[in-house]
Design a protein around this motif. Structure first.
Motif, PDB file in Angstrom:
ATOM      1  N   ARG A  71       0.844  -1.196   0.000  1.00 16.61           N
ATOM      2  CA  ARG A  71       0.000   0.000   0.000  1.00 16.61           C
ATOM      3  C   ARG A  71       0.877   1.242   0.000  1.00 16.61           C
ATOM      4  N   VAL A  72       0.461   2.242  -0.774  1.00 18.53           N
ATOM      5  CA  VAL A  72       1.212   3.492  -0.833  1.00 18.53           C
ATOM      6  C   VAL A  72       0.818   4.338   0.368  1.00 18.53           C
ATOM      7  N   PRO A  73       1.765   4.661   1.251  1.00 19.39           N
ATOM      8  CA  PRO A  73       1.415   5.378   2.477  1.00 19.39           C
ATOM      9  C   PRO A  73       1.098   6.848   2.209  1.00 19.39           C
ATOM     10  N   ALA A  74       0.338   7.457   3.106  1.00 19.32           N
ATOM     11  CA  ALA A  74       0.074   8.895   3.083  1.00 19.32           C
ATOM     12  C   ALA A  74       0.186   9.389   4.511  1.00 19.32           C
ATOM     13  N   ALA A 148       4.195  14.512   0.457  1.00 22.06           N
ATOM     14  CA  ALA A 148       4.754  15.357  -0.593  1.00 22.06           C
ATOM     15  C   ALA A 148       5.539  14.551  -1.621  1.00 22.06           C
ATOM     16  N   LEU A 149       5.786  13.259  -1.352  1.00 22.27           N
ATOM     17  CA  LEU A 149       6.569  12.416  -2.253  1.00 22.27           C
ATOM     18  C   LEU A 149       5.670  11.706  -3.252  1.00 22.27           C
ATOM     19  N   SER A 150       6.236  11.371  -4.410  1.00 26.81           N
ATOM     20  CA  SER A 150       5.477  10.630  -5.424  1.00 26.81           C
ATOM     21  C   SER A 150       5.261   9.192  -4.976  1.00 26.81           C
ATOM     22  N   GLY A 151       4.376   8.491  -5.707  1.00 25.98           N
ATOM     23  CA  GLY A 151       4.068   7.105  -5.351  1.00 25.98           C
ATOM     24  C   GLY A 151       5.278   6.200  -5.365  1.00 25.98           C
ATOM     25  N   GLY A 152       6.175   6.398  -6.342  1.00 27.57           N
ATOM     26  CA  GLY A 152       7.370   5.565  -6.418  1.00 27.57           C
ATOM     27  C   GLY A 152       8.282   5.765  -5.224  1.00 27.57           C
ATOM     28  N   TRP A 153       8.460   7.011  -4.799  1.00 27.18           N
ATOM     29  CA  TRP A 153       9.305   7.284  -3.629  1.00 27.18           C
ATOM     30  C   TRP A 153       8.653   6.773  -2.352  1.00 27.18           C
ATOM     31  N   ARG A 154       7.338   6.810  -2.277  1.00 30.12           N
ATOM     32  CA  ARG A 154       6.665   6.270  -1.089  1.00 30.12           C
ATOM     33  C   ARG A 154       6.850   4.756  -1.009  1.00 30.12           C
ATOM     34  N   MET A 155       6.856   4.094  -2.176  1.00 30.47           N
ATOM     35  CA  MET A 155       7.114   2.655  -2.152  1.00 30.47           C
ATOM     36  C   MET A 155       8.543   2.369  -1.677  1.00 30.47           C
ATOM     37  N   ARG A 156       9.473   3.260  -1.990  1.00 30.55           N
ATOM     38  CA  ARG A 156      10.826   3.100  -1.463  1.00 30.55           C
ATOM     39  C   ARG A 156      10.830   3.248   0.068  1.00 30.55           C
ATOM     40  N   LEU A 157       9.962   4.127   0.580  1.00 27.70           N
ATOM     41  CA  LEU A 157       9.849   4.257   2.033  1.00 27.70           C
ATOM     42  C   LEU A 157       9.353   2.952   2.652  1.00 27.70           C
ATOM     43  N   ASN A 158       8.405   2.301   1.986  1.00 24.38           N
ATOM     44  CA  ASN A 158       7.936   0.999   2.477  1.00 24.38           C
ATOM     45  C   ASN A 158       9.085   0.001   2.551  1.00 24.38           C
ATOM     46  N   LEU A 159       9.934   0.009   1.526  1.00 22.10           N
ATOM     47  CA  LEU A 159      11.078  -0.904   1.532  1.00 22.10           C
ATOM     48  C   LEU A 159      12.043  -0.539   2.657  1.00 22.10           C
ATOM     49  N   ALA A 160      12.285   0.750   2.847  1.00 23.26           N
ATOM     50  CA  ALA A 160      13.168   1.179   3.938  1.00 23.26           C
ATOM     51  C   ALA A 160      12.617   0.734   5.291  1.00 23.26           C
ATOM     52  N   ARG A 161      11.298   0.812   5.475  1.00 21.87           N
ATOM     53  CA  ARG A 161      10.683   0.364   6.732  1.00 21.87           C
ATOM     54  C   ARG A 161      10.922  -1.131   6.943  1.00 21.87           C
ATOM     55  N   ALA A 162      10.770  -1.907   5.875  1.00 28.44           N
ATOM     56  CA  ALA A 162      10.964  -3.358   5.983  1.00 28.44           C
ATOM     57  C   ALA A 162      12.406  -3.692   6.353  1.00 28.44           C
TER      58      ALA A 162
END
Length: 643
Positions: A71-74, A148-162
């Motif tokens: 899921r793309v976070p907000a 403020a980040l695009s969907g692709g960068w938010r998915m990178r945040l998900n990976l960083a969290r993992a």
């Protein structure tokens, strides 16, 4: 040891896994592969407990499991804080400290400090920033709010969290889809050092080849294990299929022989016993599992035909947005036979360059001349978002070509996997891969002279990626390609342009040279030894120069001697470890070894330890090699400055 025992999984009425078995040893890195819809994501969800199996069991030891969120976070919090918040133990420790401080309870405060220390609170921000830097975030981006980040960068945040959360089992579903090449290389190195178990689903064959020690393939509802990464899996599976085809042919001949005998002598009383015997034999004969060929798609790209030359010429081009330059002084000519890959870190300006070249962006300054008769097929990253959800592939094509016959449009769609009723399905519920195929079909129907593709494989499965790769390799027009798919780049382009530091220059080397450049690229603004010693040449006579040169060679040899000794020792250890790994793989390939469960576990653990050791030794070897090259470059710079 993770054990899947007679596991059955369904999605709706579709059976995904049917009494499947598999075992995964501690510390193994596993590639999970299979056609789209075969149940890969469902299996990961079942392991983490989000999906209840229809039958069988998943035997898991006590372990910390992390599943990559899709899921793309907000959120309004800063990016680095969003990542840090994924660690519940750290968050709970901070809450405990806050409560203790508000109550003034000294014992509780001391206990909360112990919790904070155990959770690594003192270094947490630095660890988050290190992860985000590896995944391509600049320092200012880490402070931006998530929303403020695009969907692709938010998915990178998900990976960083993992990656940030402490774990023993990491479940990764398409982790590289939104990464560029340098982030993927960093991620591969991170995974090879990760001490826990990894199960990764990916359509990036190079990524799986580099991180996977074994492959689990979903085939006809079963889990089949193969040693090695994706390429090894493909080779071994092809062998299995060939063997199955031969066995099926032999059994078919046996069945035909028995059937012919029964049909011939069924009515003869004297042959009744023999007939009944053969009927029973036919009934007992177990059918060899049919080799199901995966539904493949063979893209057929039309011939470009006669094309102008050159196609595009950029001179002194300045490209950017809103009058703000991103790239300057671009000099680039695209000829009719150009096959160019565009390299560069995320945000360097690769998409800006190609959008300006195709006319999607107006140049800020300079010239970008396109041939008047040029036909361009441009696949943009956001192209699938422009499709109308209520359209069907056929109605989409009919709007593009209102005068064309329906039969001709159906033929074109069929070449991209939209045959029969598939051509009438609404686009909205389609997968990202199907939408990407439709966009590709739309752009190639114009018979382009030049294909410009910006990350065309992000949503495609492995089989479709292979089909696209083969089609692009055979395409007789020009190609300009941005992609993080190394296999696609290697197979389809013959030279590269590097977008870096506001420039777009020819890159003198191949993809392996670029990967090496990524690892050793110096930060902008760094001075060189040559500049610091400029002007030292010319002093002293030639005899003094020769004496000084001999001294430098001796100094260089003394500096390199311990490094060379360590490199030699590492080479010996690598060879020894590789030999033992081959012996273990050979033993584990024997089904008899699994009768002794403890022996199989011991071998798997030893293999995992050897693999980690091998990766660590390789890293040391690379780092020593870089040290050696740096020393040689420094001495070379001194020599250059003094001559």
């Amino acid at each position: 040891m993770i054990r899947l025992k007679r596991l059955t999984l369904s999605r709706g009425v579709k059976r995904l896994l049917d009494e499947a078995d598999a075992s995964i040893a501690p510390g193994e890195r596993i590639a999970l592969v299979g056609p789209n819809g075969s149940g890969k994501s469902s299996l990961l969800s079942a392991i983490v407990g989000d999906v209840v199996p229809d039958g069988g069991e998943i035997d898991l030891p006590t372990m910390r499991i992390v599943l990559l969120e899709q899921r793309v976070p907000a959120s309004g919090v800063a990016a680095w804080e969003f990542v840090e918040a994924a660690d519940h133990a750290l968050r709970d420790a901070r809450h405990a400290e806050s409560r203790a401080q508000s109550c003034g309870d000294g014992m509780a405060i001391a206990a909360s400090h112990d919790l904070l220390e155990a959770a690594g609170a003192a270094s947490s921000r630095a660890r988050v920033k290190e992860l985000l830097a590896g995944l391509g975030f600049s320092e200012p981006m880490t402070e931006q709010p998530v929303e403020a980040l695009s969907g692709g960068w938010r998915m990178r945040l998900n990976l960083a969290r993992a990656l940030f959360v402490p774990s023993d089992l990491l479940l990764l579903d398409e982790p590289t889809n939104h990464l560029d090449l340098d982030a993927i290389v960093w991620f591969e190195r991170w995974l090879t050092r990760y001490p826990g178990t990894v199960i990764a689903v990916s359509h990036d064959r190079d990524f799986l080849d580099r991180i996977a020690q074994a492959t689990l393939s979903i085939e006809a509802g079963k889990l089949v294990r193969y040693a090695g990464g994706y390429s090894a899996y493909e080779a071994r599976r092809a062998e299995r299929q060939a063997q199955a085809v031969r066995a099926q042919a032999a059994q078919r001949a046996r069945i035909d022989h028995l059937t012919a005998f029964i049909d011939r002598f069924r009515a003869k009383a004297t042959k009744a016993r023999q007939v009944q015997s053969r009927i029973k034999a036919l009934e007992r004969l177990a059918a060899v599992a049919t080799v199901r060929a995966e539904r493949g798609i063979d893209f057929e790209l039309p011939e470009a035909g006669d094309s102008p030359d050159p196609l595009i010429v950029a001179e002194g081009l300045v490209a950017g947005y809103g009058g703000q330059p991103v790239l300057a002084d671009v000099e680039l000519t695209l000829s009719r036979d150009a096959r160019i890959g565009v390299l560069g870190r995320n945000g360097a300006g690769k998409s800006t360059l190609i959008r300006t070249l195709v006319g999607d962006l107006e140049p800020i300054a300079g010239e970008c001349r396109r041939s008047r008769s040029l036909r361009v097929g441009y696949f943009a990253q956001h192209g699938i978002d422009a499709l109308r959800p209520d359209d069907s592939p056929l109605s989409h094509f009919q709007r593009l070509a209102p005068q064309a016959k329906e039969s001709a449009l159906r033929d074109e769609l069929g070449r991209f996997g939209f045959s029969g009723e598939d051509a009438l399905r609404p686009i909205g519920p389609m997968s990202g891969g199907e939408k990407a195929r439709l966009v590709l079909a739309s752009i190639v129907r114009t018979r382009p002279h030049l294909l410009v593709l910006d990350e065309p494989t992000n949503h495609l499965d492995a089989a479709t990626r292979d089909a696209l790769t083969e089609a692009l390799a055979d395409f007789d027009g020009a190609l300009l390609l941005v992609s993080h798919d190394r296999y696609l780049l290697r197979a389809t382009v013959d030279r590269f342009v590097l977008v870096h530091d506001g420039k777009a220059d020819p890159f003198d080397g191949d993809l392996d040279d670029y990967l090496a450049w990524l690892q050793r690229a110096a930060p902008p603004g760094g001075g060189t030894q040559a500049s610091r010693t400029d002007g030292a040449a010319g002093r002293g006579d030639r005899r003094e120069e020769r004496r000084a040169a001999a001294q430098r060679r001796q100094q260089l040899g003394e500096l390199l001697k311990p490094i060379d000794a360590r490199l030699k020792a590492i080479d010996a250890n690598l060879a020894k470890g590789a030999k033992r790994l081959r012996a273990i793989e050979s033993e584990l390939a024997d089904p008899l070894v699994y009768r002794d469960g403890q022996r199989a576990v011991e071998l798997s653990r030893e293999r995992a330890a050897l693999s980690r050791s091998h990766d660590e030794l390789e890293t040391q070897w690379l780092e020593l090699g870089e040290q050696r090259e740096a020393i040689e470059r420094e001495f070379s710079a001194q020599d250059t400055a003094q001559t």
